[in-house]
Design a protein around this motif. Structure first.
Motif, PDB file in Angstrom:
ATOM      1  N   GLY A   1     -72.147  -4.020 115.044  1.00 56.19           N
ATOM      2  CA  GLY A   1     -71.175  -3.415 116.148  1.00 56.19           C
ATOM      3  C   GLY A   1     -69.774  -3.175 115.946  1.00 56.19           C
ATOM      4  N   ARG A   2     -69.355  -4.516 115.391  1.00 59.74           N
ATOM      5  CA  ARG A   2     -67.962  -4.348 114.915  1.00 59.74           C
ATOM      6  C   ARG A   2     -67.669  -3.781 113.588  1.00 59.74           C
ATOM      7  NH1 ARG A   2     -66.981 -10.607 117.644  1.00 59.74           N
ATOM      8  NH2 ARG A   2     -67.245  -9.932 119.578  1.00 59.74           N
ATOM      9  N   CYS A   3     -68.337  -3.764 112.703  1.00 61.80           N
ATOM     10  CA  CYS A   3     -68.320  -2.930 111.395  1.00 61.80           C
ATOM     11  C   CYS A   3     -68.378  -1.447 111.892  1.00 61.80           C
ATOM     12  CB  CYS A   3     -69.376  -3.242 110.614  1.00 61.80           C
ATOM     13  SG  CYS A   3     -69.290  -4.916 109.976  1.00 61.80           S
ATOM     14  N   LEU A   4     -69.120  -1.015 112.802  1.00 57.41           N
ATOM     15  CA  LEU A   4     -69.388   0.335 113.223  1.00 57.41           C
ATOM     16  C   LEU A   4     -67.933   1.063 113.781  1.00 57.41           C
ATOM     17  CD1 LEU A   4     -72.232   0.162 112.554  1.00 57.41           C
ATOM     18  CD2 LEU A   4     -72.874   1.364 114.608  1.00 57.41           C
ATOM     19  N   ILE A   5     -67.198   0.076 114.456  1.00 55.98           N
ATOM     20  CA  ILE A   5     -65.849   0.478 114.928  1.00 55.98           C
ATOM     21  C   ILE A   5     -64.879   0.034 114.189  1.00 55.98           C
ATOM     22  CG2 ILE A   5     -66.771   0.412 117.313  1.00 55.98           C
ATOM     23  CD1 ILE A   5     -65.420  -2.234 117.730  1.00 55.98           C
ATOM     24  N   ARG A   6     -65.047  -0.577 112.969  1.00 53.35           N
ATOM     25  CA  ARG A   6     -64.132  -0.602 111.913  1.00 53.35           C
ATOM     26  C   ARG A   6     -63.186  -1.765 112.709  1.00 53.35           C
ATOM     27  NH1 ARG A   6     -62.527   2.597 107.403  1.00 53.35           N
ATOM     28  NH2 ARG A   6     -60.961   1.032 107.056  1.00 53.35           N
ATOM     29  N   LEU A   7     -63.598  -2.774 113.229  1.00 53.86           N
ATOM     30  CA  LEU A   7     -62.990  -3.878 113.743  1.00 53.86           C
ATOM     31  C   LEU A   7     -63.013  -4.797 112.425  1.00 53.86           C
ATOM     32  CD1 LEU A   7     -61.439  -5.040 116.236  1.00 53.86           C
ATOM     33  CD2 LEU A   7     -63.701  -6.047 116.830  1.00 53.86           C
ATOM     34  N   TYR A   8     -64.082  -4.834 111.843  1.00 54.74           N
ATOM     35  CA  TYR A   8     -64.419  -5.459 110.415  1.00 54.74           C
ATOM     36  C   TYR A   8     -64.591  -4.475 109.485  1.00 54.74           C
ATOM     37  CZ  TYR A   8     -65.824  -9.613 113.148  1.00 54.74           C
ATOM     38  OH  TYR A   8     -66.042 -10.592 114.200  1.00 54.74           O
ATOM     39  N   ASP A   9     -64.057  -4.769 108.278  1.00 54.78           N
ATOM     40  CA  ASP A   9     -64.195  -3.892 107.299  1.00 54.78           C
ATOM     41  C   ASP A   9     -65.436  -4.456 106.609  1.00 54.78           C
ATOM     42  OD1 ASP A   9     -61.893  -2.295 107.119  1.00 54.78           O
ATOM     43  OD2 ASP A   9     -60.770  -3.795 106.112  1.00 54.78           O
ATOM     44  N   TYR A  10     -66.472  -3.626 105.756  1.00 51.90           N
ATOM     45  CA  TYR A  10     -67.683  -4.007 105.283  1.00 51.90           C
ATOM     46  C   TYR A  10     -67.550  -4.606 104.089  1.00 51.90           C
ATOM     47  CZ  TYR A  10     -67.754   0.570 107.572  1.00 51.90           C
ATOM     48  OH  TYR A  10     -67.545   1.783 108.275  1.00 51.90           O
ATOM     49  N   THR A  11     -68.526  -5.487 103.480  1.00 54.85           N
ATOM     50  CA  THR A  11     -68.591  -6.101 102.282  1.00 54.85           C
ATOM     51  C   THR A  11     -69.091  -5.028 101.321  1.00 54.85           C
ATOM     52  OG1 THR A  11     -68.782  -8.225 103.208  1.00 54.85           O
ATOM     53  CG2 THR A  11     -69.422  -7.930 100.965  1.00 54.85           C
ATOM     54  N   GLU A  12     -70.173  -4.402 102.074  1.00 55.57           N
ATOM     55  CA  GLU A  12     -70.845  -3.469 101.183  1.00 55.57           C
ATOM     56  C   GLU A  12     -71.479  -2.323 102.038  1.00 55.57           C
ATOM     57  OE1 GLU A  12     -73.917  -4.077  98.099  1.00 55.57           O
ATOM     58  OE2 GLU A  12     -72.791  -5.874  97.592  1.00 55.57           O
ATOM     59  N   GLY A  13     -71.875  -0.885 101.354  1.00 57.45           N
ATOM     60  CA  GLY A  13     -72.576  -0.327 102.149  1.00 57.45           C
ATOM     61  C   GLY A  13     -71.748   0.880 102.968  1.00 57.45           C
ATOM     62  N   GLU A  14     -72.549   1.650 103.681  1.00 58.24           N
ATOM     63  CA  GLU A  14     -71.716   2.881 104.234  1.00 58.24           C
ATOM     64  C   GLU A  14     -72.231   2.888 105.512  1.00 58.24           C
ATOM     65  OE1 GLU A  14     -73.809   4.387 101.336  1.00 58.24           O
ATOM     66  OE2 GLU A  14     -72.244   3.124 100.009  1.00 58.24           O
ATOM     67  N   VAL A  15     -71.408   3.443 106.390  1.00 54.88           N
ATOM     68  CA  VAL A  15     -71.445   3.773 107.578  1.00 54.88           C
ATOM     69  C   VAL A  15     -71.022   5.301 107.893  1.00 54.88           C
ATOM     70  CG1 VAL A  15     -71.068   3.670 110.371  1.00 54.88           C
ATOM     71  CG2 VAL A  15     -71.298   1.762 108.794  1.00 54.88           C
ATOM     72  N   TYR A  16     -71.782   6.301 108.220  1.00 56.03           N
ATOM     73  CA  TYR A  16     -71.534   7.597 108.357  1.00 56.03           C
ATOM     74  C   TYR A  16     -71.596   7.825 109.939  1.00 56.03           C
ATOM     75  CZ  TYR A  16     -72.163   8.452 103.340  1.00 56.03           C
ATOM     76  OH  TYR A  16     -72.148   8.439 101.907  1.00 56.03           O
TER      77      TYR A  16
END
Length: 304
Positions: free
Chosen positions: A61-76
């Protein structure tokens, strides 16, 4: 699933945290909180994400709102790859993507009254700039979440936990988002209040055409609100299916274990039911198996 109907498309999402460093500051131990998660959320639906504490569901959830940057992958989101956008480019998406957190007290500024708390996101995004108009919009929202106009000038400490969560929800929907990440929004509330809040979220979804990611560990409440459910363990998805299908025909042993832990109101049935346990450590590396579709819309990780 047609592409135009997909609002959120998560592809091989990974989020790793460093747990330690050597004398040169290099990472020596890595926690793979999310380790290759993929799923899609259709416009207007609620996708439930469940799992025990530490499964990685809130990190998603926090990756989806960009509270965290991701290590890998994409969220469209609506066709746009959020991982490629800088802060300035993200601003319009920050209005369209809102969050409701578990603890309403820590997410509400104690020095602001209800009018300012709910009005602040509108101000940030340039909505309802006339003071009287904003006050009317906030008042109407308060009534939609089960509070009253006379609450406008009160402060967070003057409300119960359930009321504070209602204020948080009004704040989240005040900017007319398309997508709301509900991160364990009812787990800190009394059981008597939980169903009321879930019903209110459903009413708001119907009225405003919202799409939800509903993160929780309580499978019984997730079933009530979700169209589809993804089950997480150890940073991975182990099963994804329509809500009723998952409950009526769970295929992964971990899903069966979670379902067997749901309390049953009938004491006799509860005594007779055998608890299902699943030991991932003993099952070797199968927990890293890819999801495969075993029937239309029902995906499960290999666990044999």
């Amino acid at each position: 699933m047609s592409d135009h109907n997909i609002l959120v498309d998560v592809r091989n999402l990974k989020k790793h945290f460093s747990k330690g460093t050597d004398i040169w500051g290099r990472s020596t131990e890595v926690l793979k909180a999310v380790d290759g998660v993929s799923f899609q959320i259709r416009k207007g639906e609620t996708f439930g994400l469940v799992g025990e504490s530490g499964s990685g569901k809130s990190t998603v959830g926090r990756c989806l709102i960009r509270l965290y940057d991701y290590t890998e992958g994409e969220v469209y989101f609506d066709g746009h790859d959020l991982s490629k956008l800088g802060d300035k480019q993200l601003k319009p998406f920050r209005r369209r993507i809102q969050t409701i957190f578990q603890d309403p007290y820590s997410s509400l500024n104690p020095g602001m009254n209800v009018l300012d708390l709910i009005g602040e996101p509108m101000n940030i995004h340039g909505l309802y700039m006339k003071e009287e108009e904003r006050k009317e919009v906030v008042s109407a929202l308060l009534e939609k979440v089960g509070l009253k106009r006379e609450h406008l000038y009160r402060y967070p400490h003057e409300f119960s936990g359930g009321q504070r969560q209602r204020i948080s929800i009004a704040r989240a929907v005040s900017v007319r988002p398309d997508f709301v990440v509900c991160d364990e929004p009812i787990s800190a509330l009394d059981v008597s209040v939980q169903a009321q809040v879930v019903n209110m979220l459903e009413d708001l979804q119907a009225e405003f055409g919202l799409t939800y990611l509903f993160i929780a560990h309580d499978l019984s409440m997730v079933r009530h609100i979700s169209d589809r459910i993804g089950v997480m363990h150890g940073g991975r998805l182990v099963e994804v299916a329509d809500s009723d299908e998952l409950y009526d025909n769970p295929l992964h042993p971990y899903t069966k274990a979670l379902l067997s832990a749901i309390p049953i109101p009938d004491p006799k049935a509860a005594r007779e039911r055998s608890a299902f346990k699943y030991d991932f450590e003993a099952s070797g590396d199968k927990q890293h198996a890819e999801l495969r579709e075993v029937s239309p819309g029902h995906f499960v990780a290999d666990h044999e």
